[in-house]
Design an enzyme around this catalytic site. Structure first.
Site, short mmCIF file in Angstrom:
data_model
loop_
_atom_site.label_atom_id
_atom_site.label_comp_id
_atom_site.label_asym_id
_atom_site.label_seq_id
_atom_site.Cartn_x
_atom_site.Cartn_y
_atom_site.Cartn_z
N LYS A 7 52.40 35.88 53.23
CA LYS A 7 51.40 35.76 52.10
C LYS A 7 51.21 34.34 51.65
O LYS A 7 51.84 33.30 51.95
CB LYS A 7 52.12 36.48 50.80
CG LYS A 7 53.64 36.16 50.55
CD LYS A 7 53.85 35.29 49.35
CE LYS A 7 52.62 35.30 48.27
NZ LYS A 7 52.67 34.33 47.30
N THR A 37 56.43 26.97 55.23
CA THR A 37 55.18 27.72 54.21
C THR A 37 55.72 28.55 53.22
O THR A 37 56.82 29.10 53.28
CB THR A 37 54.14 28.44 55.16
OG1 THR A 37 53.09 28.99 54.09
CG2 THR A 37 54.65 29.74 55.69
#
Lengths: 407, 407
Positions: B179, B190
């Site tokens: 996401k 990330t």
């Protein structure tokens, strides 16, 4: 020290003017000139961007290689950056035309450009502009004001200020003007700033005063994180105040530095508050720092964060974004002892205590964040050093302005 | 290697589910679970932000201290960051409840949270969510898809992918979901990414494959320059493909790395293209680099520039901004030999040659920049190294989303 009327023409012997030379498509003024009736010593600080505009290269050469400067010519609309040798030639031509019109040497003319990158200067219009400017130079407030208007690009207001202070019986004046308002994240210096003073000082100390002060002023401003190709601050001193020449760091020097700082800080806040699309001046103070460098790094990281800036625009006290921006900076600190406050004319509120949000009133926070000047204070509780950075909110208008800058 | 249907449930033995536990105000799913019917070895990379969310601290501890993991529980809506000891306790409780429901050990449960920073988890809703999730786990595509939906915050589309490849007669599968889509500027890893595979591999090599590949994938993505407090990529391998265990960097390892890279690159491009408010995926390739590091630094500087991003939004080929962003990066290069191209499905155009804009057709440039996937290529002509970075345009919607994120 006291504030006086005017800008770059406040100091004795300086005159200035702004005209519409036809570089900008609208009818706005787009060329400015500053002139001193006697030669000046000059100091400058310039962009650290490896891609340096032609006028930056010209000014660096002139300031370091020639003893005196006497005039500055500036155009807005075209930046003369990424223009190769042709761009350098136009720069030289700009200085040559001005020198002819003013009856001075070419190497005493400093030049500056701001606007679109990658286009060549319309040299015929520039020539025409210089020929218009020279005979119109005025030493009153209006001359300085017209010059301050002519260097604007996306700025919404001209930015100028002047102070006077005493050295013995001699009144010394210092005044400046500058322009923002996008591609603003100065490193070593800023966009375009021009400061004039009639103080009598050595070239060495003039440079030292400027290069030291930009670290705490222009270098602490960020509008959008983009360090321009054209950043330039020029400081001209013509000595007409008549004070005994300052050649060492004595009390007189300190008085000058104080006035120079007042001019620079004022102009910086003006740049930040008038950042492209901005609705608010956003000041960040980091206090309790272990070192000045740590406090500066943290303050600049907060003031540069897109998410923090959007939060200021939305008047939304989303304090986690401030902690987050501190966390990804290179400065070490202990997140679990940090306190954060918001402050404005509407009051002051502690929103984070020891790294965790307090149970503050959202209503009060929104009220504080709805002012035109908003301050965030982060206390890292590690020492006594502090730093201040200036920026603005990130708004729909910033996007509009920059999605279609050239048209 | 070939693309197969599904995401985190593509690999043998994995099941998943997503439900609405009531954390988000709307009726969207906000909790997800991934489960393997046999214990997995796990690798993870996490945010380098000094302000680390509680689930990041939990996962780091579990991955390094326990040999096996078997489930991941994730909620969206609240990030459990800047929540102090209370936040750590909730993290532990989340793992404990899931362990009870799944009949496994608490230290085999990894957790993740995403959403607003500085709020405590609504633990009753979380408990309820986990109790709903466990009995509903599905090993088909739909299970993976519902999980991918449930971890979304400002994402507009779920992001999932799966590949299969052969090791001898053994078919190995690898699938992932992730996401975005704001506070995205990963460093070391990330936001949230979950990858599952049935490969049989040593824990050491699993970690090495992941930590090496994130440097070229997640770490090359930027949506807004803000490195989150919660960035997490988890990679679970349960060995059910039955291949001889990979314990050295042989051909089988290379095949796995290739598939892992394909999954990561796909997910990264999805994150970038679905960045908050984005209308376009913006890819930047730097070629002719002297070193890989130089090419990466330049690519990331371009892709992160607000002014470049606004230009992409406006379909305006203002190439000076790209040169400017290269110039203020820390990577050395010679501006006067750089070529720059724009490319998309609509064609390819050289807009800068040897540092100076070419006389390109503005009409054609605008056409190229109006596609949903746009690439800028900068050739620095210093060697043969290259790098790619991914981002998106800066739009009015980005500002709208972030000016009022919490309400």
């Amino acid at each position: 020290m006291r504030k006086v009327q005017g800008g770059v023409t406040a100091a004795k012997g300086f005159s200035a003017m702004g005209v519409h030379a036809g570089i900008k498509k609208d009818q706005k003024n787009d060329m400015a000139m500053i002139y001193s009736r006697v030669p000046c010593i000059a100091a400058g600080t310039f962009t650290t961007n490896q891609v340096k505009a032609a006028p930056v290269l010209w000014d660096q050469k002139m300031i370091y290689e020639t003893p005196y400067s006497q005039a500055v010519v500036c155009n807005s609309g075209v930046a003369n950056a990424c223009t190769g040798e042709e761009g350098m030639d136009y720069c030289s031509e700009m200085a040559e035309i001005a020198a002819e019109e003013l009856g001075i040497k070419k190497n005493m003319v400093l030049v500056a450009s701001t606007g679109v990158i990658g286009q060549q200067l319309p040299i015929d219009k520039i020539r025409h502009g210089i020929k218009m400017l020279a005979p119109k130079l005025r030493s009153d407030q209006e001359g300085g004001h017209l010059a301050a208007q002519a260097i604007m690009t996306t700025d919404t207001v001209p930015k100028e200020i002047a102070y006077s202070f005493q050295i013995g019986e001699h009144t010394v004046k210092i005044g400046g003007m500058c322009k923002g308002s996008g591609m603003i994240h100065p490193n070593m210096c800023t966009m375009l700033g021009f400061i004039t003073t009639d103080i009598n000082i050595s070239k060495h100390l003039l440079y030292e005063a400027l290069s030291s002060d930009v670290q705490d002023t222009y270098n602490m401003v960020s509008v959008d994180g983009d360090t321009s190709t054209n950043d330039t601050v020029l400081l001209l001193a013509n000595g007409l105040a008549g004070n005994p020449k300052i050649t060492e760091k004595n009390e007189d020097y300190e008085r000058f530095v104080e006035a120079l700082h007042a001019v620079n800080e004022f102009l910086c806040k003006k740049i930040a508050g008038d950042g492209e699309g901005a609705t608010a001046l956003f000041e960040v103070q980091v206090i309790g720092g272990e070192s000045k460098e740590q406090a500066k790094t943290l303050a600049k990281s907060i003031v540069s964060s897109n998410l923090v800036k959007a939060m200021i625009y939305g008047h939304d006290a989303n304090c986690g974004r401030i902690l987050c921006a501190m966390g990804y900076s290179c400065a070490r600190f202990n997140p679990s002892i940090v306190d954060i406050y918001f402050e404005s004319r509407a009051g002051k509120l502690k929103i984070v205590e020891n790294g965790i949000p307090t149970h503050y009133s959202e209503e009060k926070a929104t009220k504080i964040l709805s002012e035109q000047e908003v301050t965030a204070i982060a206390d890292v509780k590690m020492g006594t050093c502090q730093a201040t950075a200036w920026g603005c909110d990130l708004t729909h208008d910033y996007v509009s302005i920059n999605a279609d800058y050239r048209s």
